[in-house]
Design a protein around this motif. Structure first.
Motif, PDB file in Angstrom:
ATOM      1  N   ASP A 185       0.833  -1.211   0.000  1.00 44.69           N
ATOM      2  CA  ASP A 185       0.000   0.000   0.000  1.00 44.69           C
ATOM      3  C   ASP A 185       0.864   1.256   0.000  1.00 44.69           C
ATOM      4  OD1 ASP A 185      -2.549  -1.306   0.106  1.00 44.69           O
ATOM      5  OD2 ASP A 185      -2.188  -1.735   2.215  1.00 44.69           O
ATOM      6  N   LEU A 186       1.954   1.220   0.736  1.00 48.46           N
ATOM      7  CA  LEU A 186       2.872   2.353   0.765  1.00 48.46           C
ATOM      8  C   LEU A 186       3.531   2.560  -0.589  1.00 48.46           C
ATOM      9  CD1 LEU A 186       4.558   4.556   2.119  1.00 48.46           C
ATOM     10  CD2 LEU A 186       6.043   2.758   3.042  1.00 48.46           C
ATOM     11  N   ALA A 187       3.900   1.484  -1.255  1.00 48.48           N
ATOM     12  CA  ALA A 187       4.503   1.604  -2.584  1.00 48.48           C
ATOM     13  C   ALA A 187       3.536   2.267  -3.558  1.00 48.48           C
ATOM     14  CB  ALA A 187       4.922   0.234  -3.092  1.00 48.48           C
ATOM     15  N   ARG A 188       2.275   1.873  -3.481  1.00 44.57           N
ATOM     16  CA  ARG A 188       1.260   2.471  -4.376  1.00 44.57           C
ATOM     17  C   ARG A 188       1.062   3.945  -4.069  1.00 44.57           C
ATOM     18  NH1 ARG A 188      -2.897  -2.543  -3.513  1.00 44.57           N
ATOM     19  NH2 ARG A 188      -2.026  -3.975  -5.077  1.00 44.57           N
ATOM     20  N   ARG A 189       0.991   4.267  -2.780  1.00 47.54           N
ATOM     21  CA  ARG A 189       0.818   5.671  -2.394  1.00 47.54           C
ATOM     22  C   ARG A 189       2.026   6.492  -2.826  1.00 47.54           C
ATOM     23  NH1 ARG A 189      -1.697  10.428  -1.779  1.00 47.54           N
ATOM     24  NH2 ARG A 189      -1.219  11.501   0.169  1.00 47.54           N
ATOM     25  N   SER A 190       3.209   5.962  -2.688  1.00 44.94           N
ATOM     26  CA  SER A 190       4.422   6.672  -3.095  1.00 44.94           C
ATOM     27  C   SER A 190       4.411   6.966  -4.590  1.00 44.94           C
ATOM     28  CB  SER A 190       5.664   5.853  -2.734  1.00 44.94           C
ATOM     29  OG  SER A 190       5.771   5.660  -1.344  1.00 44.94           O
ATOM     30  N   GLU A 191       3.969   5.999  -5.375  1.00 42.49           N
ATOM     31  CA  GLU A 191       3.876   6.211  -6.826  1.00 42.49           C
ATOM     32  C   GLU A 191       2.848   7.271  -7.156  1.00 42.49           C
ATOM     33  OE1 GLU A 191       3.024   2.344  -8.302  1.00 42.49           O
ATOM     34  OE2 GLU A 191       5.044   1.556  -7.889  1.00 42.49           O
ATOM     35  N   GLU A 192       1.720   7.247  -6.445  1.00 41.32           N
ATOM     36  CA  GLU A 192       0.696   8.261  -6.649  1.00 41.32           C
ATOM     37  C   GLU A 192       1.239   9.648  -6.317  1.00 41.32           C
ATOM     38  OE1 GLU A 192      -3.864   8.942  -5.107  1.00 41.32           O
ATOM     39  OE2 GLU A 192      -2.316   8.555  -3.605  1.00 41.32           O
ATOM     40  N   VAL A 193       1.962   9.743  -5.227  1.00 42.06           N
ATOM     41  CA  VAL A 193       2.533  11.025  -4.805  1.00 42.06           C
ATOM     42  C   VAL A 193       3.496  11.556  -5.855  1.00 42.06           C
ATOM     43  CG1 VAL A 193       4.101  12.076  -3.114  1.00 42.06           C
ATOM     44  CG2 VAL A 193       2.199  10.647  -2.335  1.00 42.06           C
ATOM     45  N   GLU A 194       4.327  10.698  -6.405  1.00 44.42           N
ATOM     46  CA  GLU A 194       5.261  11.115  -7.450  1.00 44.42           C
ATOM     47  C   GLU A 194       4.516  11.681  -8.648  1.00 44.42           C
ATOM     48  OE1 GLU A 194       8.534  11.336  -7.388  1.00 44.42           O
ATOM     49  OE2 GLU A 194       8.621  10.595  -5.331  1.00 44.42           O
ATOM     50  N   ARG A 195       3.455  11.001  -9.062  1.00 48.81           N
ATOM     51  CA  ARG A 195       2.666  11.479 -10.215  1.00 48.81           C
ATOM     52  C   ARG A 195       2.031  12.834  -9.926  1.00 48.81           C
ATOM     53  NH1 ARG A 195       0.983   6.007 -10.271  1.00 48.81           N
ATOM     54  NH2 ARG A 195      -1.006   6.581  -9.310  1.00 48.81           N
ATOM     55  N   LEU A 196       1.466  12.967  -8.735  1.00 46.55           N
ATOM     56  CA  LEU A 196       0.812  14.224  -8.377  1.00 46.55           C
ATOM     57  C   LEU A 196       1.804  15.384  -8.340  1.00 46.55           C
ATOM     58  CD1 LEU A 196      -1.545  12.955  -5.518  1.00 46.55           C
ATOM     59  CD2 LEU A 196      -2.272  13.859  -7.741  1.00 46.55           C
ATOM     60  N   ARG A 197       2.954  15.178  -7.744  1.00 46.78           N
ATOM     61  CA  ARG A 197       3.920  16.261  -7.631  1.00 46.78           C
ATOM     62  C   ARG A 197       4.537  16.611  -8.972  1.00 46.78           C
ATOM     63  NH1 ARG A 197       2.485  19.433  -4.878  1.00 46.78           N
ATOM     64  NH2 ARG A 197       4.509  20.363  -4.457  1.00 46.78           N
ATOM     65  N   GLU A 198       4.752  15.607  -9.821  1.00 41.26           N
ATOM     66  CA  GLU A 198       5.269  15.886 -11.166  1.00 41.26           C
ATOM     67  C   GLU A 198       4.285  16.736 -11.953  1.00 41.26           C
ATOM     68  OE1 GLU A 198       6.217  12.214 -13.036  1.00 41.26           O
ATOM     69  OE2 GLU A 198       7.932  11.779 -11.721  1.00 41.26           O
ATOM     70  N   ALA A 199       2.987  16.557 -11.670  1.00 45.95           N
ATOM     71  CA  ALA A 199       1.951  17.338 -12.346  1.00 45.95           C
ATOM     72  C   ALA A 199       1.674  18.664 -11.636  1.00 45.95           C
ATOM     73  CB  ALA A 199       0.665  16.515 -12.432  1.00 45.95           C
ATOM     74  N   GLY A 200       2.419  18.944 -10.559  1.00 45.15           N
ATOM     75  CA  GLY A 200       2.224  20.185  -9.825  1.00 45.15           C
ATOM     76  C   GLY A 200       0.968  20.203  -8.991  1.00 45.15           C
ATOM     77  N   ARG A 201       0.473  19.029  -8.634  1.00 51.18           N
ATOM     78  CA  ARG A 201      -0.772  18.928  -7.864  1.00 51.18           C
ATOM     79  C   ARG A 201      -0.479  18.561  -6.416  1.00 51.18           C
ATOM     80  NH1 ARG A 201      -4.301  14.686 -10.921  1.00 51.18           N
ATOM     81  NH2 ARG A 201      -5.740  15.195  -9.228  1.00 51.18           N
ATOM     82  N   PRO A 202      -1.372  18.950  -5.495  1.00 50.50           N
ATOM     83  CA  PRO A 202      -1.173  18.607  -4.085  1.00 50.50           C
ATOM     84  C   PRO A 202      -1.449  17.125  -3.829  1.00 50.50           C
ATOM     85  CG  PRO A 202      -3.274  19.733  -4.376  1.00 50.50           C
ATOM     86  CD  PRO A 202      -2.567  19.805  -5.702  1.00 50.50           C
ATOM     87  N   THR A 203      -0.885  16.632  -2.760  1.00 47.92           N
ATOM     88  CA  THR A 203      -1.099  15.234  -2.368  1.00 47.92           C
ATOM     89  C   THR A 203      -2.197  15.108  -1.315  1.00 47.92           C
ATOM     90  OG1 THR A 203       0.572  15.363  -0.619  1.00 47.92           O
ATOM     91  CG2 THR A 203       1.321  14.721  -2.832  1.00 47.92           C
TER      92      THR A 203
END
Length: 254
Positions: A185-203
């Motif tokens: 679950d942490l790995a999935r959340r970490s990947e989501e966070v990377e995508r959001l930040r690369e897009a300039g979006r909040p987590t």
């Protein structure tokens, strides 16, 4: 009801709630201009300000906002919060009649001695106590106090949206994966966070159930965190495990 976060200072978030009638409240306004711009642009009428603790990056904008729209300021009992007009403590209810909203006050010392959270309508405004994948530094409290505070927040319904006050998730994810590397679950959340930040979006916000599955500071009693602590030579004591986690995070570099 509309919930939005307003970026402020370096990495703060100010939270704003407003309804269709244009009534609004703000939580932890560390600076006034970004809040005032939204209030003016959308014709919103400020009804209340909620403060979680005394740090300047959470209260620095209050006086300027009050100069244009005098409203009640709800804050914990703390002589360092001189702008407060309504003091709150554990178990109190903050009522905002204009928005037909009320929030339960939860005392959560650890980051500071007088820190509080506001919980209601499926939302948790927790300031600097609970972050996504992390928790606040222990500036004034003890590990036992912070662990008790996090236990209280962890017990809230899983669908609760965690509205913390800083964009720290990416850095927190790196530490979390270092102590809980096999957590899917942490790995999935970490990947989501990377995508959001690369897009300039909040987590944020993030469901509490996700934090309970991923955040090591909410998981100090799980086998994986116990194994990490044992590898550090920590006895089977949950406060010591938590203290070791917080100490490790304080000195962590990715």
């Amino acid at each position: 009801m509309s919930l939005r976060l307003i970026p402020a200072l370096r990495d703060n978030y100010i939270w704003l709630l407003s309804d269709e009638a244009g009534q609004a409240i703000v939580i932890d306004p560390g600076e006034a201009p970004p809040v005032q711009r939204i209030l003016d642009a959308e014709g919103l009428k400020l009804q209340a300000i909620l403060l979680t603790h005394h740090h300047a990056d959470h209260i620095g904008g209050v006086e300027a906002l009050l100069a244009t729209q005098p409203v009640p300021v709800h804050a914990p009992h703390d002589e360092r919060i001189t702008c407060a007009s309504q003091h709150v403590q554990d178990g109190d209810t903050v009522n905002i009649p204009a928005l037909n909203m009320c929030f339960e006050v939860i005392e959560i010392p650890g980051h500071t001695r007088s820190h509080v959270a506001y919980y209601g309508h499926g939302l948790l405004f927790c300031g600097d106590t609970l972050f996504s994948l992390g928790c606040g530094r222990l500036f004034e409290g003890t590990p036992a106090q912070m662990l008790t505070s996090l236990d209280r927040l962890r017990a809230l319904p899983g669908e609760t949206q965690v509205c913390c006050a800083h964009e720290y998730t990416q850095a927190n994810a790196a530490f979390a994966r270092s102590v809980d590397p096999h957590n899917i679950d942490l790995a999935r959340r970490s990947e989501e966070v990377e995508r959001l930040r690369e897009a300039g979006r909040p987590t944020l916000p993030v469901p509490l159930r996700d934090e309970c599955a991923c955040n090591p500071f909410l998981r100090s009693d799980t086998p994986s965190i116990k194994a990490w602590a044992q590898a550090q030579g920590i006895d089977d004591d949950r406060v010591q495990r938590f203290a070791a986690l917080r100490h490790a995070k304080d000195h962590f570099t990715a």
